[in-house]
Design a protein around this motif. Structure first.
Motif, PDB file in Angstrom:
ATOM      1  N   GLY A 227     135.549 142.135 -44.576  1.00 57.23           N
ATOM      2  CA  GLY A 227     134.172 142.591 -44.680  1.00 57.23           C
ATOM      3  C   GLY A 227     133.284 141.406 -44.344  1.00 57.23           C
ATOM      4  N   ASP A 228     132.346 141.118 -45.255  1.00 53.87           N
ATOM      5  CA  ASP A 228     131.457 139.972 -45.032  1.00 53.87           C
ATOM      6  C   ASP A 228     131.869 138.758 -45.854  1.00 53.87           C
ATOM      7  N   LEU A 229     133.041 138.802 -46.452  1.00 51.65           N
ATOM      8  CA  LEU A 229     133.474 137.728 -47.341  1.00 51.65           C
ATOM      9  C   LEU A 229     134.323 136.701 -46.596  1.00 51.65           C
ATOM     10  N   MET A 230     134.028 135.416 -46.800  1.00 50.69           N
ATOM     11  CA  MET A 230     134.771 134.354 -46.126  1.00 50.69           C
ATOM     12  C   MET A 230     136.059 134.066 -46.887  1.00 50.69           C
ATOM     13  N   VAL A 231     137.120 134.714 -46.479  1.00 49.79           N
ATOM     14  CA  VAL A 231     138.384 134.632 -47.212  1.00 49.79           C
ATOM     15  C   VAL A 231     139.276 133.494 -46.728  1.00 49.79           C
ATOM     16  N   ASP A 232     138.799 132.685 -45.803  1.00 48.19           N
ATOM     17  CA  ASP A 232     139.574 131.536 -45.339  1.00 48.19           C
ATOM     18  C   ASP A 232     138.873 130.215 -45.633  1.00 48.19           C
ATOM     19  N   LEU A 233     137.924 130.236 -46.581  1.00 45.15           N
ATOM     20  CA  LEU A 233     137.189 129.010 -46.861  1.00 45.15           C
ATOM     21  C   LEU A 233     138.053 128.012 -47.613  1.00 45.15           C
ATOM     22  N   GLN A 234     137.654 126.744 -47.565  1.00 49.59           N
ATOM     23  CA  GLN A 234     138.332 125.671 -48.287  1.00 49.59           C
ATOM     24  C   GLN A 234     137.530 125.337 -49.535  1.00 49.59           C
ATOM     25  N   ALA A 235     138.104 125.561 -50.707  1.00 43.22           N
ATOM     26  CA  ALA A 235     137.397 125.344 -51.975  1.00 43.22           C
ATOM     27  C   ALA A 235     137.475 123.882 -52.371  1.00 43.22           C
ATOM     28  N   LYS A 236     136.600 123.060 -51.785  1.00 45.30           N
ATOM     29  CA  LYS A 236     136.672 121.616 -52.008  1.00 45.30           C
ATOM     30  C   LYS A 236     135.576 121.079 -52.909  1.00 45.30           C
ATOM     31  N   ASN A 237     134.761 121.960 -53.469  1.00 48.80           N
ATOM     32  CA  ASN A 237     133.770 121.522 -54.447  1.00 48.80           C
ATOM     33  C   ASN A 237     133.551 122.650 -55.452  1.00 48.80           C
TER      34      ASN A 237
END
Length: 318
Positions: A227-237
């Motif tokens: 959908g509109d969700l960024m499911v490949d982001l890097q959770a670095k903060n």
């Protein structure tokens, strides 16, 4: 300056004079801001006029990235900095592998923060820059030049075509040398600048919008969003860690504590955790199913349809 047709075109656009700005230095601060805002309001419409070309660019980039190729931006001055900026934002937003999206600027790293005299006129350095990254037929080169006549960018396009890469020319001048040199021309005509020739203004804004659309569109085509969700982001903060948990909760239909525990079992891999939450499978099996689907979450759990809020699963469908 010569009397070539390309110079005449440039004078009518990026190097032209804006009648409304003739008395710019005599305006009050409020009048100046309002003038700039009224001119900036024209940019989105100008980008919209190039939608079909931008969409072709999205498809070309997605095709080549999907086959293991790279997206390479190249430009001088503001254009080069914007390309480097867009490239640098792809890894944290979409978890792109190192070197998949590259930004090159005339004059090298020094030119990111200060002007490098003569760099934009040095076509030879463009050849060296592309050869240093071993540009190939699998890649896409986006040459960025507001004027459409920057020697560094034109030589880069020529070198890229020699190497078999697909070439896109992004400029703000209709019928420019760059638009003729590249296989795909994206031309966003924003007209003369409030400060004549200062293409960091409307032309720079237009360039940023187009680059956003090219990279984001290609990543969406590659399944980097659900959908509109960024499911490949890097959770670095902390902010991004919170976003990952919210996304997992929304798609997976689980609360915060469960989302945190599941994410830990999945080694922090958001997509893997989503599949595990939706299917009840182990992280290992969820990872295998994702790999078989080329990492496209939609292909594993179905499309996201309708609106949904925190704590509610996004319904799947056939």
């Amino acid at each position: 300056m010569t009397d070539s047709p390309s110079d005449d075109v440039a004078l009518a656009t990026t190097e032209g004079r804006l009648a409304a700005a003739a008395g710019l230095d005599g305006l009050s601060s409020l009048e100046l801001v309002r003038l700039m805002n009224s001119e900036d309001a024209r940019v989105a419409a100008a980008v919209g006029e190039a939608s079909e070309a931008i969409a072709r660019g999205v498809d070309a980039i997605a095709l080549r990235l999907g086959r293991g190729g790279r997206l390479v931006y190249i430009g001088a001055g503001t254009s080069g900095r914007l390309g480097v900026l867009d490239a640098s934002e792809c890894p944290p937003t979409f978890s792109t592998p190192p070197g998949q999206v590259i930004g090159l600027i005339a004059g090298g790293r020094e030119a990111l923060t200060s002007a490098v005299e003569g760099a934009e006129d040095d076509g030879g350095s463009a050849v060296r820059d592309l050869d240093s990254i071993e540009l190939s037929e699998r890649d896409v080169l986006v040459g960025i030049a507001a004027s459409g006549s920057t020697p560094y960018v034109l030589r880069a396009i020529a070198r890229a075509r020699e190497r078999g890469a697909f070439t896109i020319g992004l400029s703000c001048v209709a019928g420019s040398d760059l638009s003729r040199a590249a296989e795909l021309a994206i031309t966003v005509v924003v007209g003369p600048e409030v400060v004549s020739g200062s293409t960091r203004l409307k032309a720079g804004t237009a360039t940023k919008l187009v680059l956003n659309q090219l990279s984001t569109g290609a990543m969406v085509r590659l399944g980097k969003t659900y959908g509109d969700l960024m499911v490949d982001l890097q959770a670095k903060n902390a902010k991004l860690r919170g976003r990952v948990l919210r996304i997992l909760g929304e798609i997976g239909g689980i609360d915060g504590a469960a989302a945190q525990a599941l994410l830990a079992r999945c080694d922090g891999e958001l997509k893997t955790a989503v599949v595990a939450a939706r299917t009840g499978e182990t992280p290992e099996r969820a990872r295998e199913r994702l790999a078989a689907a080329g990492g496209v979450l939609r292909a594993v759990i179905g499309p996201c349809r309708g609106t949904y809020g925190a704590g509610n699963s996004c319904p799947s469908g056939d």
